[in-house]
Enzyme design. Structure first.
Site, short mmCIF file in Angstrom:
data_model
loop_
_atom_site.label_atom_id
_atom_site.label_comp_id
_atom_site.label_asym_id
_atom_site.label_seq_id
_atom_site.Cartn_x
_atom_site.Cartn_y
_atom_site.Cartn_z
N PRO A 75 -51.28 -124.71 -130.74
CA PRO A 75 -49.98 -124.33 -131.30
C PRO A 75 -48.84 -124.74 -130.37
O PRO A 75 -49.04 -124.99 -129.17
CB PRO A 75 -50.06 -122.80 -131.38
CG PRO A 75 -51.50 -122.45 -131.13
CD PRO A 75 -52.04 -123.55 -130.29
N TYR A 117 -50.33 -120.54 -116.76
CA TYR A 117 -50.71 -120.61 -118.17
C TYR A 117 -51.04 -122.05 -118.59
O TYR A 117 -52.07 -122.32 -119.21
CB TYR A 117 -49.59 -120.05 -119.04
CG TYR A 117 -49.85 -120.23 -120.51
CD1 TYR A 117 -50.72 -119.39 -121.19
CD2 TYR A 117 -49.23 -121.25 -121.23
CE1 TYR A 117 -50.97 -119.55 -122.54
CE2 TYR A 117 -49.48 -121.42 -122.59
CZ TYR A 117 -50.36 -120.58 -123.23
OH TYR A 117 -50.61 -120.75 -124.56
N VAL A 127 -62.71 -110.09 -122.67
CA VAL A 127 -63.49 -111.33 -122.71
C VAL A 127 -63.82 -111.88 -121.33
O VAL A 127 -64.69 -112.74 -121.21
CB VAL A 127 -62.78 -112.41 -123.54
CG1 VAL A 127 -62.62 -111.98 -124.98
CG2 VAL A 127 -61.43 -112.80 -122.92
#
Length: 254
Positions: A188, A158, A64
């Protein structure tokens, strides 16, 4: 009647882990699913097709972060299904990352995390949006993280990338709102997916701290996310945009 009958969805990182569960859930609700994964995804697509019909799934290998590969992915989706109604920007680097202090994070790794987690979502939106605009309809679901609200020491690369996704959603929702395209973030908590468990990269102490922070004192599993995913993909959320829905057992309040 299946809530997504006649719809087409792209799921990046859709061949393994949580993404595999997303792909299967969308197909179960009647959507044609394009599984875009750097690992290929042929096995996942074959299993979904065996369960939900020959035309229910297509796999397209895709990095991606590479615009040419994203263009090919979108072209293959249009060629097979004729339209794109739902985009789930799920592909991300997380499980392989080891906790690392800021002064020790390698610059190349920082750039790789942002290339996949942020540039990947941008490139998919860039090339899918014109097809949604043409039909005056669409659902873009960016996968975020509860770490944006709490911070996660040792995972600055992250967490910062997922912070970017939160602002990406807010801005894109306003830009595409005139075209009746909903853009939301599904955030999440720490999910004990097959990929994360296999990586062995997150220890029992971290899991215990996360569980202790929740209103529901248990580990989170991939199926816990699927109700919110289908809600954000379906007509049930047609007046919901620019929002973050945290599905983490009450660890954070958004």
């Amino acid at each position: 009647m299946a809530r997504l009958a006649g719809r087409t969805a792209i799921v990046t990182g859709g061949a393994k882990g949580i993404g595999r569960h997303y792909s299967e859930a969308l197909a179960a609700e009647g959507a044609g699913v394009v599984i875009a994964d750097i690992s290929g995804g042929a096995e996942a697509a074959e299993e979904i097709a065996a369960t939900y019909g020959a035309n229910s799934a297509l796999s397209v290998p895709c990095d991606v972060s590479d615009e040419s590969q994203v263009k090919n992915l979108v072209a293959k989706a249009i060629e097979r299904f004729g339209k794109i109604d739902i985009l789930v920007n799920n592909a991300a680097l997380f499980a392989p990352l080891q906790p690392t202090k800021v002064q020790d994070i390698d610059v190349d790794l920082w750039d790789k995390v942002f290339a996949v987690n942020v540039r990947g979502s941008f490139l998919l939106a860039k090339h899918v949006a014109p097809h949604m605009i043409a039909r005056n309809y669409g659902k873009i679901i960016n996968i975020g993280s509860g770490t944006v609200y709490k911070g996660l020491p040792g995972m600055l690369h992250y967490t910062a990338s997922k912070g970017a996704i939160a602002t990406f959603t807010r801005t894109l929702s306003r830009e595409l709102g005139e075209h009746k395209i909903c853009v939301n973030t599904l955030a999440p908590g720490l999910v004990m997916s097959e990929t994360l468990v296999a990586s062995g990269s997150h220890d029992e102490a971290l899991k215990a701290r996360v569980v202790a922070s929740r209103a529901f004192k248990r580990e989170q599993l991939p199926p816990d996310l699927l109700g919110a995913l289908i809600f954000l993909s379906s007509a049930d959320s047609d007046f919901v945009t620019g929002q973050t829905i945290a599905v983490d057992g009450g660890s954070v309040n958004t």
